[in-house]
Design a protein around this motif. Structure first.
Motif, PDB file in Angstrom:
ATOM      1  N   LYS A 182      21.215  12.228  -7.340  1.00  0.00           N
ATOM      2  CA  LYS A 182      20.972  11.309  -8.450  1.00  0.00           C
ATOM      3  C   LYS A 182      19.463  11.027  -8.565  1.00  0.00           C
ATOM      4  CE  LYS A 182      25.305  10.382  -9.625  1.00  0.00           C
ATOM      5  NZ  LYS A 182      26.143   9.803  -8.570  1.00  0.00           N
ATOM      6  N   PRO A 183      19.017  10.506  -9.711  1.00  0.00           N
ATOM      7  CA  PRO A 183      17.566  10.272  -9.869  1.00  0.00           C
ATOM      8  C   PRO A 183      17.047   9.172  -8.938  1.00  0.00           C
ATOM      9  CG  PRO A 183      18.731  10.148 -11.981  1.00  0.00           C
ATOM     10  CD  PRO A 183      19.777  10.179 -10.916  1.00  0.00           C
ATOM     11  N   LEU A 184      15.876   9.400  -8.348  1.00  0.00           N
ATOM     12  CA  LEU A 184      15.255   8.429  -7.448  1.00  0.00           C
ATOM     13  C   LEU A 184      14.482   7.381  -8.231  1.00  0.00           C
ATOM     14  CD1 LEU A 184      13.719  10.684  -4.647  1.00  0.00           C
ATOM     15  CD2 LEU A 184      15.664   9.133  -4.417  1.00  0.00           C
ATOM     16  N   LYS A 185      14.385   6.168  -7.642  1.00  0.00           N
ATOM     17  CA  LYS A 185      13.522   5.119  -8.194  1.00  0.00           C
ATOM     18  C   LYS A 185      12.369   4.856  -7.233  1.00  0.00           C
ATOM     19  CE  LYS A 185      17.065   2.804 -10.880  1.00  0.00           C
ATOM     20  NZ  LYS A 185      17.931   1.625 -10.992  1.00  0.00           N
ATOM     21  N   MET A 186      11.317   4.169  -7.741  1.00  0.00           N
ATOM     22  CA  MET A 186      10.135   3.914  -6.915  1.00  0.00           C
ATOM     23  C   MET A 186       9.850   2.403  -6.847  1.00  0.00           C
ATOM     24  SD  MET A 186       8.901   7.112  -6.381  1.00  0.00           S
ATOM     25  CE  MET A 186       7.169   6.942  -5.973  1.00  0.00           C
ATOM     26  N   ALA A 187       9.322   1.955  -5.706  1.00  0.00           N
ATOM     27  CA  ALA A 187       8.880   0.565  -5.564  1.00  0.00           C
ATOM     28  C   ALA A 187       7.698   0.546  -4.607  1.00  0.00           C
ATOM     29  CB  ALA A 187      10.009  -0.296  -5.028  1.00  0.00           C
ATOM     30  N   ARG A 188       7.085  -0.643  -4.440  1.00  0.00           N
ATOM     31  CA  ARG A 188       5.958  -0.737  -3.510  1.00  0.00           C
ATOM     32  C   ARG A 188       6.297  -1.671  -2.349  1.00  0.00           C
ATOM     33  NH1 ARG A 188       2.203   2.283  -5.356  1.00  0.00           N
ATOM     34  NH2 ARG A 188       0.936   1.900  -3.517  1.00  0.00           N
ATOM     35  N   GLY A 189       5.663  -1.418  -1.217  1.00  0.00           N
ATOM     36  CA  GLY A 189       5.933  -2.254  -0.058  1.00  0.00           C
ATOM     37  C   GLY A 189       4.832  -2.155   0.987  1.00  0.00           C
ATOM     38  N   GLY A 244      12.580   9.627 -10.682  1.00  0.00           N
ATOM     39  CA  GLY A 244      13.436  10.524 -11.437  1.00  0.00           C
ATOM     40  C   GLY A 244      13.747  11.832 -10.727  1.00  0.00           C
ATOM     41  N   ASP A 245      13.020  12.126  -9.628  1.00  0.00           N
ATOM     42  CA  ASP A 245      13.339  13.317  -8.842  1.00  0.00           C
ATOM     43  C   ASP A 245      14.772  13.208  -8.332  1.00  0.00           C
ATOM     44  OD1 ASP A 245      11.061  14.743  -9.021  1.00  0.00           O
ATOM     45  OD2 ASP A 245      10.385  14.428  -6.957  1.00  0.00           O
ATOM     46  N   ALA A 246      15.362  14.347  -8.048  1.00  0.00           N
ATOM     47  CA  ALA A 246      16.722  14.331  -7.517  1.00  0.00           C
ATOM     48  C   ALA A 246      16.712  13.776  -6.098  1.00  0.00           C
ATOM     49  CB  ALA A 246      17.283  15.746  -7.517  1.00  0.00           C
ATOM     50  N   CYS A 247      17.630  12.859  -5.824  1.00  0.00           N
ATOM     51  CA  CYS A 247      17.767  12.315  -4.476  1.00  0.00           C
ATOM     52  C   CYS A 247      18.147  13.444  -3.523  1.00  0.00           C
ATOM     53  CB  CYS A 247      18.846  11.231  -4.476  1.00  0.00           C
ATOM     54  SG  CYS A 247      19.353  10.727  -2.831  1.00  0.00           S
ATOM     55  N   PRO A 248      17.451  13.559  -2.394  1.00  0.00           N
ATOM     56  CA  PRO A 248      17.755  14.667  -1.489  1.00  0.00           C
ATOM     57  C   PRO A 248      19.146  14.552  -0.856  1.00  0.00           C
ATOM     58  CG  PRO A 248      16.094  13.214  -0.541  1.00  0.00           C
ATOM     59  CD  PRO A 248      16.321  12.755  -1.948  1.00  0.00           C
ATOM     60  N   LYS A 249      19.730  13.364  -0.915  1.00  0.00           N
ATOM     61  CA  LYS A 249      21.068  13.218  -0.323  1.00  0.00           C
ATOM     62  C   LYS A 249      22.170  13.446  -1.346  1.00  0.00           C
ATOM     63  CE  LYS A 249      20.607  10.566   3.891  1.00  0.00           C
ATOM     64  NZ  LYS A 249      20.533   9.236   4.471  1.00  0.00           N
ATOM     65  N   GLU A 294       0.809  -1.207   0.000  1.00  0.00           N
ATOM     66  CA  GLU A 294       0.000   0.000   0.000  1.00  0.00           C
ATOM     67  C   GLU A 294       0.848   1.265   0.000  1.00  0.00           C
ATOM     68  OE1 GLU A 294      -4.028  -0.094   1.878  1.00  0.00           O
ATOM     69  OE2 GLU A 294      -2.898  -1.291   3.297  1.00  0.00           O
ATOM     70  N   ASP A 295       2.143   1.110   0.299  1.00  0.00           N
ATOM     71  CA  ASP A 295       2.998   2.282   0.353  1.00  0.00           C
ATOM     72  C   ASP A 295       3.953   2.297  -0.837  1.00  0.00           C
ATOM     73  OD1 ASP A 295       2.269   3.411   2.979  1.00  0.00           O
ATOM     74  OD2 ASP A 295       2.933   1.453   3.680  1.00  0.00           O
ATOM     75  N   ALA A 296       4.213   3.484  -1.321  1.00  0.00           N
ATOM     76  CA  ALA A 296       5.220   3.638  -2.358  1.00  0.00           C
ATOM     77  C   ALA A 296       6.519   4.072  -1.685  1.00  0.00           C
ATOM     78  CB  ALA A 296       4.767   4.674  -3.374  1.00  0.00           C
ATOM     79  N   ILE A 297       7.598   3.487  -2.140  1.00  0.00           N
ATOM     80  CA  ILE A 297       8.912   3.788  -1.577  1.00  0.00           C
ATOM     81  C   ILE A 297       9.761   4.453  -2.649  1.00  0.00           C
ATOM     82  CG2 ILE A 297      10.945   2.787  -0.479  1.00  0.00           C
ATOM     83  CD1 ILE A 297       9.300   0.188  -0.182  1.00  0.00           C
ATOM     84  N   CYS A 298      10.492   5.498  -2.261  1.00  0.00           N
ATOM     85  CA  CYS A 298      11.477   6.086  -3.150  1.00  0.00           C
ATOM     86  C   CYS A 298      12.846   5.639  -2.668  1.00  0.00           C
ATOM     87  CB  CYS A 298      11.459   7.610  -3.072  1.00  0.00           C
ATOM     88  SG  CYS A 298       9.862   8.319  -3.336  1.00  0.00           S
ATOM     89  N   TYR A 299      13.711   5.286  -3.586  1.00  0.00           N
ATOM     90  CA  TYR A 299      15.047   4.911  -3.146  1.00  0.00           C
ATOM     91  C   TYR A 299      16.087   5.320  -4.170  1.00  0.00           C
ATOM     92  CZ  TYR A 299      14.454   0.909  -6.273  1.00  0.00           C
ATOM     93  OH  TYR A 299      14.235   0.117  -7.370  1.00  0.00           O
ATOM     94  N   CYS A 300      17.302   5.391  -3.688  1.00  0.00           N
ATOM     95  CA  CYS A 300      18.414   5.823  -4.534  1.00  0.00           C
ATOM     96  C   CYS A 300      19.451   4.718  -4.537  1.00  0.00           C
ATOM     97  CB  CYS A 300      19.013   7.118  -3.988  1.00  0.00           C
ATOM     98  SG  CYS A 300      20.486   7.642  -4.878  1.00  0.00           S
ATOM     99  N   ASP A 317      22.351   4.876  -5.765  1.00  0.00           N
ATOM    100  CA  ASP A 317      23.713   5.401  -5.643  1.00  0.00           C
ATOM    101  C   ASP A 317      24.152   5.578  -4.195  1.00  0.00           C
ATOM    102  OD1 ASP A 317      24.982   5.929  -8.271  1.00  0.00           O
ATOM    103  OD2 ASP A 317      23.039   6.859  -8.635  1.00  0.00           O
ATOM    104  N   CYS A 318      23.294   6.234  -3.376  1.00  0.00           N
ATOM    105  CA  CYS A 318      23.752   6.535  -2.021  1.00  0.00           C
ATOM    106  C   CYS A 318      22.993   5.730  -0.969  1.00  0.00           C
ATOM    107  CB  CYS A 318      23.618   8.031  -1.728  1.00  0.00           C
ATOM    108  SG  CYS A 318      21.907   8.585  -1.525  1.00  0.00           S
ATOM    109  N   GLY A 319      21.998   4.939  -1.382  1.00  0.00           N
ATOM    110  CA  GLY A 319      21.284   4.116  -0.415  1.00  0.00           C
ATOM    111  C   GLY A 319      20.124   4.812   0.251  1.00  0.00           C
ATOM    112  N   TYR A 320      19.861   6.054  -0.104  1.00  0.00           N
ATOM    113  CA  TYR A 320      18.713   6.757   0.470  1.00  0.00           C
ATOM    114  C   TYR A 320      17.424   6.001   0.123  1.00  0.00           C
ATOM    115  CZ  TYR A 320      15.162  10.427   1.095  1.00  0.00           C
ATOM    116  OH  TYR A 320      14.056  11.131   1.467  1.00  0.00           O
ATOM    117  N   ALA A 321      16.557   5.837   1.117  1.00  0.00           N
ATOM    118  CA  ALA A 321      15.264   5.199   0.861  1.00  0.00           C
ATOM    119  C   ALA A 321      14.239   5.846   1.763  1.00  0.00           C
ATOM    120  CB  ALA A 321      15.342   3.699   1.130  1.00  0.00           C
TER     121      ALA A 321
END
Length: 564
Positions: free
Chosen positions: A397-404, A389-394, A218-224, A226-230
């Motif tokens: 680099k472009p962010l990716k999306m997944a579900r969890g 594709g948004d810029a990673c706040p850390k 039910e939740d969308a996750i953004c992750y990077c 390159d730097c491991g931001y999630a």
RNA sequence: CGAGGUGUAGCGCAGUUGGUAGCGUACGUGCUUUGGGAGCAUGGGGUCGCAGGUUCGAAUCCUGUCACCUCGACCA
């Protein structure tokens, strides 16, 4: 346990109202029964698996130094009034009265009673730190319960609360819980991600969610990568892009008859949606507010709720929109509003220039609008959803999306509740200080469903050994054949002597029926006593891999011991 | 909260122009079967969600109500 005596009935057909595999399989295997929307009972084999999960959580919490206790589920209104949450929880809280008309609720979460208990028990720094937890039913009147026990109105949660003398202590308590959570979900064999969650209006310095990856999450996750931001989509920060320093062009009013949607407007004006700023009118706790985001963005209602520390946030009624804008719905904008309302502008818009907005006049838009010159927003904040594709706040680099699906959440609370409820201690110098709190939750019943989501096939559940209701099922193929049956009984009894959780399917059913049921309820190892019983040869079959072998009884017992 | 849909046996579903309820599966019994949800026979199980109304007569038509499910919560 003898299957002939087991209080269980399996169903061949998929119940009509179950959508996702875990829900269907829990119903079909007879683990749970629905009593009402979002309310389930656990039947014996369901309860056994549930207890496995619960005990793993309990062991790791105890190992981490947390102490178990149990609070009432039925709580007085007073408990939640001091913190302001009696009002704040709104319609999600199950409320009731006692015979004297005094207000009560069924606890949706327990920061307040734990804080009270610690306040009344602990007086000195010498007694700190302390982490307490309980495993208990929680009650939330969800707008829309769904997915079986994943989003239920009554559910089991492990909730823990830490109390420390200072931030440094909180960091340690928090880290201990973080490690315990990792061990719990590792032991359960779940494929999960730890996601940074912004602590929002709650204050505090950190919060992380444990998300089980799942296409039905039910939740969308953004992750990077390159730097491991999630981060949870709801919490993922959006960076402010570089300012568009184009020269401000003269503002123009444009006649846009019958242009209601963004698509129509873009076609009409021959521009990209990113050149447009849409203005959406919200009703935030009864207050009408205009919110501006770029035309191709989504407003993040969680961020908006946090910005206003609001309880109820909805889109404004059409009447309100028309009254405030003086135009039909579809032409709202920040200029020419008929009533003095607050205008919130998304960060991203602040870097835009010469954009298009609704003109607060039916069939008109403004072009070449610029901030400061043409209007001034009351607030500028991050109020949109992050997108792929948004810029990673850390790292940028472009962010990716997944579900969890969120199965756990750890949170540095700070002093929100200890302040409100006067939870203080005396330090070395005899001075009074407020305790620093953390809270840590795991959805126990939901975790059970998450395990099934990640461990099933067309035939049924494939329990990991640690969560299986029974480790082994002995299946005699002919219960009327004395040789066959006595060998099966012999194996069954020896396993019981060894302390193995074992089922024997002693029903006078055809083998196919027993195999189907064993697969459905997901017992990790099946020992079939069949054709070669007279030679002392049985078949073992692993549910997880489908691997089979014909082996001696002794070898079968070894296989059981090796299950772990 | 909004929109749509569904309520008939444990589960999955039929039920025509209104005439007093059925199929599959599950369950009981008997016989034959016995390595992937068997066959034949026979039997039990339903205030047709609930409450009103129309009618000689309602699962069926009307009104209300409750429950459950799906979609949406969103682009102005």
């Amino acid at each position: 346990m003898r299957v002939s005596k087991l209080f269980m009935t399996t169903q061949r057909e998929i119940p009509a109202d179950a959508e996702i595999p875990s829900h269907q399989l829990m119903l079909r295997s007879g683990m749970i029964r629905k009593c009402a929307s979002g309310i389930y009972s656990f039947m014996p084999i369901g309860l056994r698996s549930y207890k496995k999960v619960e005990n793993i959580i309990r062991e790791e919490m105890d190992n981490a130094g947390a102490q178990e206790l149990i609070m009432p589920a039925l709580l007085t209104a007073e408990t939640y009034q001091a913190s302001g949450r009696w009002e704040k929880f709104g319609p999600e809280m199950f409320r009731l009265e006692d015979r004297g008309g005094r207000p009560f609720c069924l606890g949706p979460t327990h920061e307040e009673p734990f804080t009270e208990a610690v306040r009344d028990t602990i007086k000195s720094y010498k007694q700190l730190p302390v982490t307490l937890y309980q495993i208990q039913h929680k009650y939330r009147d969800e707008k829309r319960p769904r997915f079986g026990v994943i989003r239920a109105r009554e559910f089991v949660m492990k909730d823990a609360y830490s109390f420390d003398v200072d931030e440094e202590g909180l960091d340690k308590s928090y880290q201990a819980m973080y490690k315990a959570y990792r061990r719990i979900f590792d032991r359960l064999g779940l494929d999960y991600t730890v996601v940074d969650a912004d602590s929002g209006a709650m204050g505090g310095s950190g919060s992380q969610e444990f998300m089980v990856k799942s296409p039905i999450g039910e939740d969308a996750i953004c992750y990077c990568d390159d730097c491991g931001y999630a981060a949870n989509e709801e919490k993922a920060q959006c960076t402010v892009p570089e300012k568009d320093n184009s020269e401000a062009l003269p503002m123009e009013k444009i006649h846009t008859p019958d242009v209601k949607t963004i698509e129509e407007l873009m076609a009409f004006m021959n521009t990209e949606p990113s050149a447009f700023v849409k203005t959406i009118i919200y009703n935030i706790d009864g207050k009408i507010v205009a919110v501006m985001v770029r035309g191709d963005r989504e407003i993040n209602e969680t961020k908006l709720t946090n910005l206003y520390d609001a309880t109820e946030l909805t889109l404004a009624a059409f009447d309100d929109v028309e009254r405030v804008t003086g135009a039909k719905v579809g032409f709202a904008g920040p200029i020419g509003l008929k009533e003095k309302i607050e205008v919130v502008m998304d960060n991203e818009v602040s870097s835009m220039a010469n954009f298009i907005v609704g003109a607060c006049e039916t069939d008109y838009h403004f072009k070449n609008v610029n901030i400061g010159r043409d209007f001034t927003p009351d607030k500028i904040a991050d109020v949109r959803n992050a997108v792929e594709g948004d810029a990673c706040p850390k790292c940028g680099k472009p962010l990716k999306m997944a579900r969890g699906t969120e199965v756990g959440h750890i949170f540095k609370l700070g002093t929100k509740y200890s302040d409100a409820l006067g939870c203080v201690y005396l330090d070395k110098d005899g001075r009074e200080n407020t305790m620093i709190m953390g809270c840590y939750g795991i959805g126990v019943s939901r975790t059970l469903a998450a395990i099934i989501e990640q461990n099933h096939d067309d035939d049924g559940i494939k329990w990991p050994v640690v969560a299986a209701p029974y480790k082994v099922i002995v299946v005699p193929t002919k219960v009327n054949d004395e040789e066959n049956m006595s060998l099966a009984e012999n194996i069954y009894n020896r396993l019981i002597e060894e302390g193995v959780e074992v089922l024997i399917d002693d029903r006078n059913e055809r083998p196919g029926v027993k195999f189907k049921d064993a697969d459905l309820i997901g017992i990790p190892l099946r020992i079939t006593v069949g054709r070669r019983a007279s030679e002392g040869i049985v078949e073992i079959k692993y549910r997880a891999t489908g691997e089979t072998a014909e082996v001696s009884v002794e070898e079968a017992l070894v296989a059981v011991r090796n299950l772990g």
